[in-house]
Write a protein that holds these residues in place. Sequence first.
Motif, PDB file in Angstrom:
ATOM      1  N   ALA A  81      39.216  34.620  42.683  1.00  0.00           N
ATOM      2  CA  ALA A  81      38.089  35.292  42.359  1.00  0.00           C
ATOM      3  C   ALA A  81      37.714  34.918  41.126  1.00  0.00           C
ATOM      4  O   ALA A  81      38.198  34.398  40.061  1.00  0.00           O
ATOM      5  CB  ALA A  81      38.035  37.027  42.479  1.00  0.00           C
ATOM      6  N   PRO A  82      36.242  35.026  40.703  1.00  0.00           N
ATOM      7  CA  PRO A  82      35.722  34.580  39.244  1.00  0.00           C
ATOM      8  C   PRO A  82      36.391  35.519  38.180  1.00  0.00           C
ATOM      9  O   PRO A  82      36.494  35.170  37.191  1.00  0.00           O
ATOM     10  CB  PRO A  82      34.269  34.504  39.371  1.00  0.00           C
ATOM     11  N   LEU A  83      36.787  36.806  38.533  1.00  0.00           N
ATOM     12  CA  LEU A  83      37.305  37.965  37.494  1.00  0.00           C
ATOM     13  C   LEU A  83      38.387  38.396  38.225  1.00  0.00           C
ATOM     14  O   LEU A  83      38.367  38.951  39.318  1.00  0.00           O
ATOM     15  CB  LEU A  83      36.033  39.202  37.224  1.00  0.00           C
ATOM     16  N   LYS A  84      39.661  38.368  37.363  1.00  0.00           N
ATOM     17  CA  LYS A  84      40.625  39.096  37.719  1.00  0.00           C
ATOM     18  C   LYS A  84      40.850  40.164  36.537  1.00  0.00           C
ATOM     19  O   LYS A  84      40.983  39.956  35.413  1.00  0.00           O
ATOM     20  CB  LYS A  84      41.940  38.245  37.647  1.00  0.00           C
ATOM     21  N   ALA A  85      40.536  41.567  36.999  1.00  0.00           N
ATOM     22  CA  ALA A  85      40.731  42.729  36.133  1.00  0.00           C
ATOM     23  C   ALA A  85      42.153  43.072  36.056  1.00  0.00           C
ATOM     24  O   ALA A  85      42.257  43.815  37.104  1.00  0.00           O
ATOM     25  CB  ALA A  85      39.458  43.575  36.287  1.00  0.00           C
ATOM     26  N   MET A  86      43.087  43.120  35.182  1.00  0.00           N
ATOM     27  CA  MET A  86      44.404  43.408  35.164  1.00  0.00           C
ATOM     28  C   MET A  86      44.609  44.754  34.477  1.00  0.00           C
ATOM     29  O   MET A  86      43.972  45.266  33.688  1.00  0.00           O
ATOM     30  CB  MET A  86      45.043  42.537  34.340  1.00  0.00           C
ATOM     31  N   LEU A  87      44.913  45.602  35.711  1.00  0.00           N
ATOM     32  CA  LEU A  87      45.023  47.275  35.231  1.00  0.00           C
ATOM     33  C   LEU A  87      46.435  47.511  34.646  1.00  0.00           C
ATOM     34  O   LEU A  87      47.515  47.217  35.347  1.00  0.00           O
ATOM     35  CB  LEU A  87      44.980  47.958  36.856  1.00  0.00           C
TER      36      LEU A  87
END
Length: 181
Positions: A81-87
Amino acid sequence: MDVFTALLTRRSVTRLLDPAPGDEEFRYLLQSAATAPDHGVLRPWRWILVRDDGLDIVVDSLAEERPDLSRAQLAAKVVRAPLKAMLVFRPRVGHRVPEWEQLAAASAMTHALLLLLHARGYGAIWRTGLLCTSRTLPTRLGLGAEERLLGALDIGSPDPSAPPQRRRPPVDVRDHVATLV
């Protein structure tokens, strides 16, 4: 989109393209998601937004500890995906609110964020696996000693050429509710 529609229609989306929300839009959505139940208002989480060259850093880190997989195989698992939001989960150790409750707060906030992303027309999927078991990635991301990755949200726009998602059958909750009289 009303809340019932969002809850009934949100699905994990695996084929994601540009655009994804920018940093400011992500923060805007997170501001609302952060109103999820959080006993003690601890906000025991933070996000690391990864895109473009940052995705290569994640792939390289995982490649160091997974010699059994080629870099291309790892990239196929990570760059989806264009954005990987790491939690990042960062519990307040020793706080009166137990760690399990803090973890529940981080999970509730993430679910709210997934619903908000869906309501804005984005697709997303919560990924775990290699990201959560990596020994080197937390150091590369600058995680503190008490912090750990709970996974990442892959976020983007749903691919219009992807096959339509299957509809889920209605959930039968009769066996999941009891009344104490």
